[in-house]
Write a protein that holds these residues in place. Structure first.
Motif, mmCIF file in Angstrom:
data_model
loop_
_atom_site.group_PDB
_atom_site.id
_atom_site.type_symbol
_atom_site.label_atom_id
_atom_site.label_comp_id
_atom_site.label_asym_id
_atom_site.label_seq_id
_atom_site.Cartn_x
_atom_site.Cartn_y
_atom_site.Cartn_z
ATOM 1 N N GLU A 121 -25.982 2.370 11.139
ATOM 2 C CA GLU A 121 -24.868 1.714 10.413
ATOM 3 C C GLU A 121 -24.929 1.679 8.871
ATOM 4 O O GLU A 121 -23.811 1.891 8.159
ATOM 5 N N LEU A 122 -26.167 1.255 8.439
ATOM 6 C CA LEU A 122 -26.087 0.850 7.007
ATOM 7 C C LEU A 122 -26.049 2.422 6.176
ATOM 8 O O LEU A 122 -25.303 2.314 5.243
ATOM 9 N N ARG A 123 -26.509 3.585 6.840
ATOM 10 C CA ARG A 123 -26.331 4.788 6.036
ATOM 11 C C ARG A 123 -24.807 5.275 6.154
ATOM 12 O O ARG A 123 -24.383 5.655 5.286
ATOM 13 N N ALA A 124 -24.110 4.613 7.037
ATOM 14 C CA ALA A 124 -22.808 5.114 7.616
ATOM 15 C C ALA A 124 -22.041 4.235 6.356
ATOM 16 O O ALA A 124 -21.061 4.871 5.837
ATOM 17 N N TRP A 125 -22.165 3.016 6.133
ATOM 18 C CA TRP A 125 -21.480 2.058 5.048
ATOM 19 C C TRP A 125 -21.656 2.782 3.933
ATOM 20 O O TRP A 125 -20.712 2.648 3.039
ATOM 21 N N PHE A 126 -22.854 3.150 3.441
ATOM 22 C CA PHE A 126 -23.027 3.629 2.105
ATOM 23 C C PHE A 126 -22.335 5.044 1.829
ATOM 24 O O PHE A 126 -21.680 5.196 0.960
ATOM 25 N N ALA A 127 -21.948 5.604 3.112
ATOM 26 C CA ALA A 127 -21.509 6.866 3.027
ATOM 27 C C ALA A 127 -19.919 6.887 2.935
ATOM 28 O O ALA A 127 -19.114 7.827 2.289
ATOM 29 N N ARG A 128 -19.186 5.683 3.341
ATOM 30 C CA ARG A 128 -17.536 5.821 3.375
ATOM 31 C C ARG A 128 -17.393 4.723 2.040
ATOM 32 O O ARG A 128 -18.079 4.096 1.540
ATOM 33 N N PRO A 129 -16.198 5.491 1.763
ATOM 34 C CA PRO A 129 -15.585 4.269 0.485
ATOM 35 C C PRO A 129 -15.050 3.243 1.219
ATOM 36 O O PRO A 129 -14.846 2.890 2.162
ATOM 37 N N VAL A 130 -14.921 2.318 -0.026
ATOM 38 C CA VAL A 130 -14.470 1.003 -0.002
ATOM 39 C C VAL A 130 -12.734 1.028 0.551
ATOM 40 O O VAL A 130 -12.171 1.663 -0.365
ATOM 41 N N GLU A 131 -12.219 0.855 1.557
ATOM 42 C CA GLU A 131 -10.837 0.943 2.028
ATOM 43 C C GLU A 131 -10.046 0.246 0.845
ATOM 44 O O GLU A 131 -10.303 -0.958 0.597
ATOM 45 N N ARG A 132 -9.048 1.011 0.246
ATOM 46 C CA ARG A 132 -8.160 0.307 -0.589
ATOM 47 C C ARG A 132 -6.779 0.532 0.067
ATOM 48 O O ARG A 132 -5.681 -0.013 -0.661
ATOM 49 N N MET A 133 -6.540 1.265 1.033
ATOM 50 C CA MET A 133 -5.098 1.347 1.802
ATOM 51 C C MET A 133 -4.589 -0.057 2.469
ATOM 52 O O MET A 133 -3.470 -0.021 2.469
ATOM 53 N N SER A 134 -5.297 -0.870 2.815
ATOM 54 C CA SER A 134 -5.200 -2.023 3.487
ATOM 55 C C SER A 134 -5.765 -3.266 2.684
ATOM 56 O O SER A 134 -6.716 -3.656 3.015
#
Length: 190
Positions: free
Chosen positions: A75-88
């Protein structure tokens, strides 16, 4: 802000108990986002329920230690790999306040803008002091560097908000001037 992922990150370095996680989180973020220890333990309970951490005994003082599981590492690796959502984006209280102030009886929108601008100026002074403290002497420890990054993010966000307020004020003035030069409505209706 993801307290959940912040705690997972701190647990990647090894087992920790709740109050220590709280202290390390605050140190890493330059104490700009204080955590309630109850919030930490509530989050730990959820992380444990979700299988991302597990209790791993206790230290000499009897504090329950929590450790990252393999699912937590994933989960931690996935969190660091995805951008912080700005569409919502989250609701922005200032934007809502200004939107509601437009046309609200007895509310001077420019005064609302000025009050916020003054508040931001004070906040930026505080952030500048925090930045100066973080830079003298030059940060060497990862927590000092992390705290500096957080403080500079707050400075940049405040500066951007001041620019947006300047834009809002200019727009309101242009619209007020345009409304003042419009001919009166036909039939006496607004």
């Amino acid at each position: 802000m993801s307290i959940r992922h912040g705690l997972l990150t701190l647990l990647e370095r090894g087992p920790r108990y709740g109050a220590r996680l709280r202290s390390e989180f605050e140190s890493r973020t330059g104490s700009t986002w204080p955590l309630n220890v109850g919030q930490v333990y509530t989050t730990l309970g959820r992380l444990e329920r979700d299988g991302l951490i597990a209790q791993q005994g206790a230290d000499r003082a009897g504090h329950v230690l929590y450790a990252l599981t393999e699912a937590g590492r994933t989960e931690l690796r996935a969190w660091f790999a995805r951008p912080v959502e700005r569409m919502s984006p989250p609701r922005d209280e200032l934007a809502i306040k200004l939107a509601m102030a437009v046309g609200a009886p007895g509310v001077d929108v420019r005064e609302v803008v000025e009050v916020q601008r003054h508040h931001l100026t004070e906040a930026m002074r505080t952030y500048a002091r925090l930045r100066a403290r973080a830079l003298a002497p030059a940060p060497r420890h990862r927590d000092e560097v992390a705290a500096l990054l957080v403080v500079e993010r707050l400075i940049f966000r405040a500066e951007a908000e001041v620019r947006w307020l300047d834009h809002c004020e200019a727009l309101l003035l242009r619209l007020a001037r345009a409304a003042a030069t419009e001919p009166p409505p036909v039939g006496g209706r607004p």
